[in-house]
Design a protein around this motif. Structure first.
Motif, PDB file in Angstrom:
ATOM      1  N   GLY A 121       0.770  -1.229   0.000  1.00  0.00           N
ATOM      2  CA  GLY A 121       0.000   0.000   0.000  1.00  0.00           C
ATOM      3  C   GLY A 121       0.804   1.284   0.000  1.00  0.00           C
ATOM      4  N   THR A 122       2.126   1.187   0.079  1.00  0.00           N
ATOM      5  CA  THR A 122       2.986   2.372   0.091  1.00  0.00           C
ATOM      6  C   THR A 122       3.690   2.508  -1.248  1.00  0.00           C
ATOM      7  OG1 THR A 122       3.356   2.133   2.465  1.00  0.00           O
ATOM      8  CG2 THR A 122       4.968   3.453   1.248  1.00  0.00           C
ATOM      9  N   ALA A 123       3.712   3.719  -1.796  1.00  0.00           N
ATOM     10  CA  ALA A 123       4.415   3.956  -3.067  1.00  0.00           C
ATOM     11  C   ALA A 123       5.918   3.852  -2.823  1.00  0.00           C
ATOM     12  CB  ALA A 123       4.058   5.320  -3.632  1.00  0.00           C
ATOM     13  N   VAL A 124       6.544   2.876  -3.476  1.00  0.00           N
ATOM     14  CA  VAL A 124       7.991   2.673  -3.326  1.00  0.00           C
ATOM     15  C   VAL A 124       8.751   3.086  -4.579  1.00  0.00           C
ATOM     16  CG1 VAL A 124       7.789   0.879  -1.563  1.00  0.00           C
ATOM     17  CG2 VAL A 124       7.823   0.238  -3.990  1.00  0.00           C
ATOM     18  N   ALA A 125       8.042   3.261  -5.687  1.00  0.00           N
ATOM     19  CA  ALA A 125       8.676   3.632  -6.948  1.00  0.00           C
ATOM     20  C   ALA A 125       7.595   4.103  -7.913  1.00  0.00           C
ATOM     21  CB  ALA A 125       9.426   2.437  -7.543  1.00  0.00           C
ATOM     22  N   THR A 126       8.051   4.583  -9.057  1.00  0.00           N
ATOM     23  CA  THR A 126       7.135   4.919 -10.141  1.00  0.00           C
ATOM     24  C   THR A 126       7.647   4.308 -11.434  1.00  0.00           C
ATOM     25  OG1 THR A 126       8.297   6.948 -10.760  1.00  0.00           O
ATOM     26  CG2 THR A 126       6.528   7.150  -9.137  1.00  0.00           C
ATOM     27  N   LEU A 127       6.714   3.922 -12.264  1.00  0.00           N
ATOM     28  CA  LEU A 127       7.026   3.618 -13.656  1.00  0.00           C
ATOM     29  C   LEU A 127       6.543   4.817 -14.445  1.00  0.00           C
ATOM     30  CD1 LEU A 127       5.877  -0.093 -14.154  1.00  0.00           C
ATOM     31  CD2 LEU A 127       8.177   0.770 -13.720  1.00  0.00           C
ATOM     32  N   SER A 128       7.361   5.267 -15.392  1.00  0.00           N
ATOM     33  CA  SER A 128       6.937   6.426 -16.171  1.00  0.00           C
ATOM     34  C   SER A 128       7.425   6.322 -17.604  1.00  0.00           C
ATOM     35  CB  SER A 128       7.452   7.725 -15.532  1.00  0.00           C
ATOM     36  OG  SER A 128       8.861   7.771 -15.520  1.00  0.00           O
ATOM     37  N   VAL A 129       6.775   7.091 -18.444  1.00  0.00           N
ATOM     38  CA  VAL A 129       7.196   7.245 -19.835  1.00  0.00           C
ATOM     39  C   VAL A 129       7.266   8.735 -20.123  1.00  0.00           C
ATOM     40  CG1 VAL A 129       6.268   5.034 -20.647  1.00  0.00           C
ATOM     41  CG2 VAL A 129       4.834   7.080 -20.739  1.00  0.00           C
ATOM     42  N   VAL A 130       8.123   9.088 -21.060  1.00  0.00           N
ATOM     43  CA  VAL A 130       8.186  10.438 -21.585  1.00  0.00           C
ATOM     44  C   VAL A 130       7.954  10.295 -23.084  1.00  0.00           C
ATOM     45  CG1 VAL A 130       9.581  12.514 -21.905  1.00  0.00           C
ATOM     46  CG2 VAL A 130       9.774  11.190 -19.782  1.00  0.00           C
ATOM     47  N   VAL A 131       6.904  10.952 -23.541  1.00  0.00           N
ATOM     48  CA  VAL A 131       6.438  10.817 -24.924  1.00  0.00           C
ATOM     49  C   VAL A 131       6.238  12.216 -25.514  1.00  0.00           C
ATOM     50  CG1 VAL A 131       5.354   8.568 -24.469  1.00  0.00           C
ATOM     51  CG2 VAL A 131       4.027  10.663 -24.150  1.00  0.00           C
TER      52      VAL A 131
END
Length: 159
Positions: A121-131
């Motif tokens: 339940g805790t945000a430990v990372a992010t996945l992201s894209v740059v487009v």
């Protein structure tokens, strides 16, 4: 080799984690002709201006959010959110929608999109894209949420 039928962004995909009051990028994969991107492996960006940073901030505790919202906030472009009230609305939208969509926040030609990777339940990372910053870029938002949810399930041992 990708699976047949797997969508490919053919731009930038990256993973970031919270480091103090910045997002630290652990990995980035980029296509040779991808849109401009300021992130670098082991590079950092401000939480208020990057999709990954905003996701991590949206999932932080209230005291941490208020500390960051107190500023100052650098404007990288005319679209960069710098006003604390505007940022609060963005954080609420991220919590509601499950992802951040940030057109032109760091560069007018680029859109950052990020979703949280959670552990218990805790945000430990992010996945992201740059487009590219075009209306069609929003198509990647639901796919990114699915990818982040898949990683979340694996981290929690449920997928």
């Amino acid at each position: 080799m990708p699976h047949v039928g797997t969508p490919q962004v053919r731009q930038h995909a990256q993973i970031g984690v919270l480091d103090g009051t910045e997002v630290l990028f652990l990995e980035r994969l980029s296509a040779p002709d991808a849109v401009v991107n300021f992130t670098r492996i082991a590079g950092r960006l401000s939480l208020h201006a990057s999709s990954s940073g905003l996701v991590l901030l949206a999932h932080g505790d209230a005291a941490f959010q208020e500390e960051v919202l107190a500023g100052p906030h650098e404007a990288f472009t005319d679209s960069t959110p710098t006003d604390p009230e505007q940022l609060r609305r963005i954080l609420a939208r991220i919590r509601r929608d499950g992802s951040a969509y940030c057109p032109g926040y760091l560069h007018p030609d680029a859109t950052g999109i990020a979703a949280p990777v959670l552990r218990r339940g805790t945000a430990v990372a992010t996945l992201s894209v740059v487009v590219p910053n075009v209306p069609q870029s929003r198509q990647w938002e639901p796919l990114l949420r699915i990818a982040a949810a898949t990683v979340t399930r694996r981290l929690d041992g449920t997928g």
